[in-house]
Design an enzyme around this catalytic site. Structure first.
Site, PDB file in Angstrom:
ATOM      1  N   THR A 296       0.817  -1.221   0.000  1.00  0.00           N
ATOM      2  CA  THR A 296       0.000   0.000   0.000  1.00  0.00           C
ATOM      3  C   THR A 296       0.850   1.270   0.000  1.00  0.00           C
ATOM      4  OG1 THR A 296      -1.772  -1.128   1.158  1.00  0.00           O
ATOM      5  CG2 THR A 296      -1.709   1.253   1.400  1.00  0.00           C
TER       6      THR A 296
ATOM      7  N   ASP B 226       1.845  -7.142  -4.070  1.00  0.00           N
ATOM      8  CA  ASP B 226       1.089  -7.100  -2.823  1.00  0.00           C
ATOM      9  C   ASP B 226       1.747  -8.146  -1.923  1.00  0.00           C
ATOM     10  OD1 ASP B 226      -1.998  -6.385  -1.796  1.00  0.00           O
ATOM     11  OD2 ASP B 226      -1.138  -8.237  -0.974  1.00  0.00           O
TER      12      ASP B 226
ATOM     13  N   SER C 133       0.760 -10.232   0.027  1.00  0.00           N
ATOM     14  CA  SER C 133       0.150 -11.563   0.124  1.00  0.00           C
ATOM     15  C   SER C 133       0.777 -12.519  -0.896  1.00  0.00           C
ATOM     16  CB  SER C 133      -1.367 -11.480  -0.070  1.00  0.00           C
ATOM     17  OG  SER C 133      -1.642 -10.836  -1.278  1.00  0.00           O
TER      18      SER C 133
HETATM   19  N1  ASP Z   1      -2.326  -5.941   1.006  1.00  0.00           N
HETATM   20  C1  ASP Z   1      -1.305  -4.968   1.242  1.00  0.00           C
HETATM   21  C2  ASP Z   1       0.013  -5.698   1.321  1.00  0.00           C
HETATM   22  O1  ASP Z   1       0.291  -6.328   2.312  1.00  0.00           O
HETATM   23  C3  ASP Z   1      -1.591  -4.235   2.482  1.00  0.00           C
HETATM   24  C4  ASP Z   1      -0.566  -3.221   2.885  1.00  0.00           C
HETATM   25  O2  ASP Z   1       0.418  -2.947   2.262  1.00  0.00           O
HETATM   26  O3  ASP Z   1      -0.786  -2.651   3.942  1.00  0.00           O
HETATM   27  O4  ASP Z   1       0.755  -5.660   0.369  1.00  0.00           O
END
Ligand code: ASP
Length: 203
Positions: free
Chosen positions: A12, A55, A57
């Protein structure tokens, strides 16, 4: 003047809204325009963006290897490293890197944010600025850490516990290595000391 390498991997923190309102990764080479405070931290910043921004994940062991190799290749050229990473698996990556980068004698600080850098109430700027300030600071923290919302944690003792609050991380079994308020208050007693015999070998 200390030299810090900022490694941008995705998440993010580096997103911004395009004209249609969709979130897209922004050109990280221009981060100093977006965060002009970075020009006033008294250190020399160099940026390196991963060719494929992800991302968090989608983090894999291959990603950890690429990250560790990026640090290894640049280890002698820089005094510290700041890694911009998605928050969801940041603790896993920080833990993995803490075991991969043996005999660390320089700071490796992960940070990210709950809101994108371009958002009005973003936490990205303050997290990035403080992470760089600590990486370039006079107090040496030769550990893989996570800096998030006023606290510096030992990476392999941290966890993300909240996805709605700016205070997204905690470290139930180890006090913060530093608390950031008006001053940076380091917990000197628990910050690791570099192994002087192996000081130049990051692996
Ligand atoms: N889904 C994002 C990630 O972990 C959330 C974030 O960056 O806060 O890449």
């Amino acid at each position: 003047m200390k030299k810090i390498l900022i490694i941008y991997t995705g998440g993010t923190i580096g997103m911004q809204h395009d004209k249609k309102g969709a979130l897209v990764p922004f050109d990280f080479g221009k981060v100093n325009e977006q965060v002009p405070e970075l020009n006033h931290l008294g250190c020399k910043l160099t940026h390196h963006a991963f060719s494929k921004l992800i991302d968090s994940s989608n983090v894999t062991p291959a990603f950890w290897i690429e990250l560790a190799q990026t640090i290894e290749k640049n280890y002698s050229k820089f005094d510290g490293f700041v890694i911009l990473h998605g928050t969801d698996t940041m603790s896993y990556s920080a833990s993995a890197l803490s075991f991969m980068l043996e005999n660390l004698a320089k700071p490796v600080i992960f940070t990210g944010s709950q809101l994108p850098l371009g958002a009005i109430r973003t936490d990205a700027k303050r997290n990035l600025i403080s992470a760089v300030e600590i990486a370039a600071g006079k107090v040496l923290v030769p550990e893989v850490c996570i800096y998030f919302s006023h606290r510096l944690f030992r990476g392999n003792r941290s966890e993300k516990f909240n996805s709605a609050m700016f205070e997204a991380f905690q470290s139930p079994n180890c006090p913060p290595l530093a608390n950031v308020g008006v001053n940076v208050d380091y917990n000197h007693d628990i910050i690791a000391k570099p192994n002087k015999k192996k000081i130049n070998c990051p692996h």
